[in-house]
Design a protein around this motif. Structure first.
Motif, PDB file in Angstrom:
ATOM      1  N   ARG A  76     -38.469 -27.540  -4.032  1.00 36.85           N
ATOM      2  CA  ARG A  76     -37.691 -26.634  -3.189  1.00 36.85           C
ATOM      3  C   ARG A  76     -37.759 -25.225  -3.769  1.00 36.85           C
ATOM      4  O   ARG A  76     -37.464 -25.006  -4.945  1.00 36.85           O
ATOM      5  N   LYS A  80     -31.496 -20.471  -2.023  1.00 40.57           N
ATOM      6  CA  LYS A  80     -30.371 -21.152  -2.655  1.00 40.57           C
ATOM      7  C   LYS A  80     -30.817 -21.926  -3.896  1.00 40.57           C
ATOM      8  O   LYS A  80     -30.157 -21.875  -4.945  1.00 40.57           O
ATOM      9  N   SER A  81     -31.948 -22.632  -3.805  1.00 38.22           N
ATOM     10  CA  SER A  81     -32.440 -23.410  -4.946  1.00 38.22           C
ATOM     11  C   SER A  81     -32.877 -22.505  -6.091  1.00 38.22           C
ATOM     12  O   SER A  81     -32.599 -22.779  -7.261  1.00 38.22           O
ATOM     13  N   THR A  83     -31.823 -19.417  -6.673  1.00 36.81           N
ATOM     14  CA  THR A  83     -30.648 -18.760  -7.239  1.00 36.81           C
ATOM     15  C   THR A  83     -29.913 -19.690  -8.191  1.00 36.81           C
ATOM     16  O   THR A  83     -29.367 -19.259  -9.207  1.00 36.81           O
ATOM     17  N   ALA A  84     -29.892 -20.985  -7.861  1.00 36.60           N
ATOM     18  CA  ALA A  84     -29.259 -21.952  -8.756  1.00 36.60           C
ATOM     19  C   ALA A  84     -30.061 -22.133 -10.039  1.00 36.60           C
ATOM     20  O   ALA A  84     -29.497 -22.491 -11.079  1.00 36.60           O
ATOM     21  N   ARG A  85     -31.356 -21.874  -9.988  1.00 34.62           N
ATOM     22  CA  ARG A  85     -32.229 -22.077 -11.155  1.00 34.62           C
ATOM     23  C   ARG A  85     -32.256 -20.854 -12.076  1.00 34.62           C
ATOM     24  O   ARG A  85     -32.349 -20.993 -13.296  1.00 34.62           O
ATOM     25  N   ALA A  90     -29.086 -13.782  -5.207  1.00 39.27           N
ATOM     26  CA  ALA A  90     -29.829 -14.111  -3.988  1.00 39.27           C
ATOM     27  C   ALA A  90     -30.549 -12.897  -3.418  1.00 39.27           C
ATOM     28  O   ALA A  90     -31.661 -13.007  -2.891  1.00 39.27           O
ATOM     29  N   GLN A 174     -24.118 -14.449  -1.830  1.00 35.73           N
ATOM     30  CA  GLN A 174     -24.390 -15.882  -1.911  1.00 35.73           C
ATOM     31  C   GLN A 174     -23.539 -16.648  -0.902  1.00 35.73           C
ATOM     32  O   GLN A 174     -23.997 -17.627  -0.302  1.00 35.73           O
ATOM     33  N   GLN A 175     -22.273 -16.211  -0.718  1.00 31.37           N
ATOM     34  CA  GLN A 175     -21.414 -16.850   0.287  1.00 31.37           C
ATOM     35  C   GLN A 175     -22.013 -16.686   1.674  1.00 31.37           C
ATOM     36  O   GLN A 175     -21.998 -17.619   2.490  1.00 31.37           O
ATOM     37  N   ASP A 178     -25.055 -19.043   1.971  1.00 32.81           N
ATOM     38  CA  ASP A 178     -24.614 -20.432   2.145  1.00 32.81           C
ATOM     39  C   ASP A 178     -24.110 -20.673   3.564  1.00 32.81           C
ATOM     40  O   ASP A 178     -24.363 -21.736   4.155  1.00 32.81           O
TER      41      ASP A 178
END
Length: 225
Positions: A76, A80-81, A83-85, A90, A174-175, A178
């Motif tokens: 992925r 979102k993926s 940014t989590a990594r 974002a 980010q909100q 999402d």
């Protein structure tokens, strides 16, 4: 006999590249970069110098492209993926993805899965302009009695302008990302690409910072489709 390094440039290309190098013309005083290299035998990725030394891409875009090229098939790489990594927000990651798409290192394809669902697939190109469609079905030769016709590819319409938030805090953006990514759960037609999500996120963030609730934003985006 030792094998040649396939990524090593030819002598002609090396001379041309050296003419444009920022260190060209500087005397060799013993300082500067030196390499202490060991040949990789496992778990490595070949990256072209045309990417790592790209004159127009940002450092974030170059690093992100190297990371994406090292990932296995099916990984992925949505905003979102990523940014989590990584610690970058974002907005910066979305901008880097747009850079790579503009220079041909990424392209996005909309495909129909079993059951009729349409998803967006990201394709990483390690040599833009010379992409190998190994994951596509081989083309079949045309029937002798039929003359093949070429249809012009549809051009992507320019995305409309959206409001810009006064605050560009990563948490607010980010909100918004999402919220946009969640729209497909309420209406399957609202499956947005990474590019569309990045473009619309600032407009959603502008609503949210004006104390518009996420529910109200969602209703405004999905009503009367």
């Amino acid at each position: 006999m030792d094998t040649q390094n396939p990524s090593a440039p030819s002598r002609t290309r090396s001379r041309l590249a050296a003419n444009n190098h920022p260190n060209q013309g500087q005397p060799h005083t013993g300082g500067g970069l030196r390499h202490d290299n060991t040949r990789h035998t496992a778990r490595f990725t070949v990256i072209g110098n045309h990417l790592t030394q790209h004159a127009e891409l940002s450092l974030l875009a170059i690093g992100l492209a190297c990371h994406i090229q090292s990932l296995p098939k099916g990984a992925r790489v949505d905003i979102k993926s990523l940014t989590a990594r990584f610690p970058e927000g974002a907005t910066r990651i979305a901008a880097a993805l747009r850079e790579l798409e503009a220079h041909g290192y990424l392209r996005r394809e909309r495909i129909r899965c079993a059951g009729g669902r349409i998803v967006t697939r990201t394709v990483s190109c390690n040599q833009p302009g010379r992409a190998r469609h190994a994951d596509r079905e081989p083309a079949r030769p045309p029937h002798p009695s039929k003359t093949p016709t070429t249809k012009p590819a549809p051009r992507r319409k320019a995305l409309p302008a959206v409001p810009q938030p006064a605050c560009t805090a990563p948490a607010l953006l980010q909100q918004a990302v999402d919220l946009l990514a969640d729209l497909r759960r309420h209406d399957p037609r609202l499956l947005l690409s990474t590019c569309d999500t990045a473009h619309l996120a600032s407009g959603v963030a502008a609503w949210l910072e004006r104390d518009v609730t996420p529910t109200a934003v969602r209703l405004a985006l999905t009503a009367d489709l």
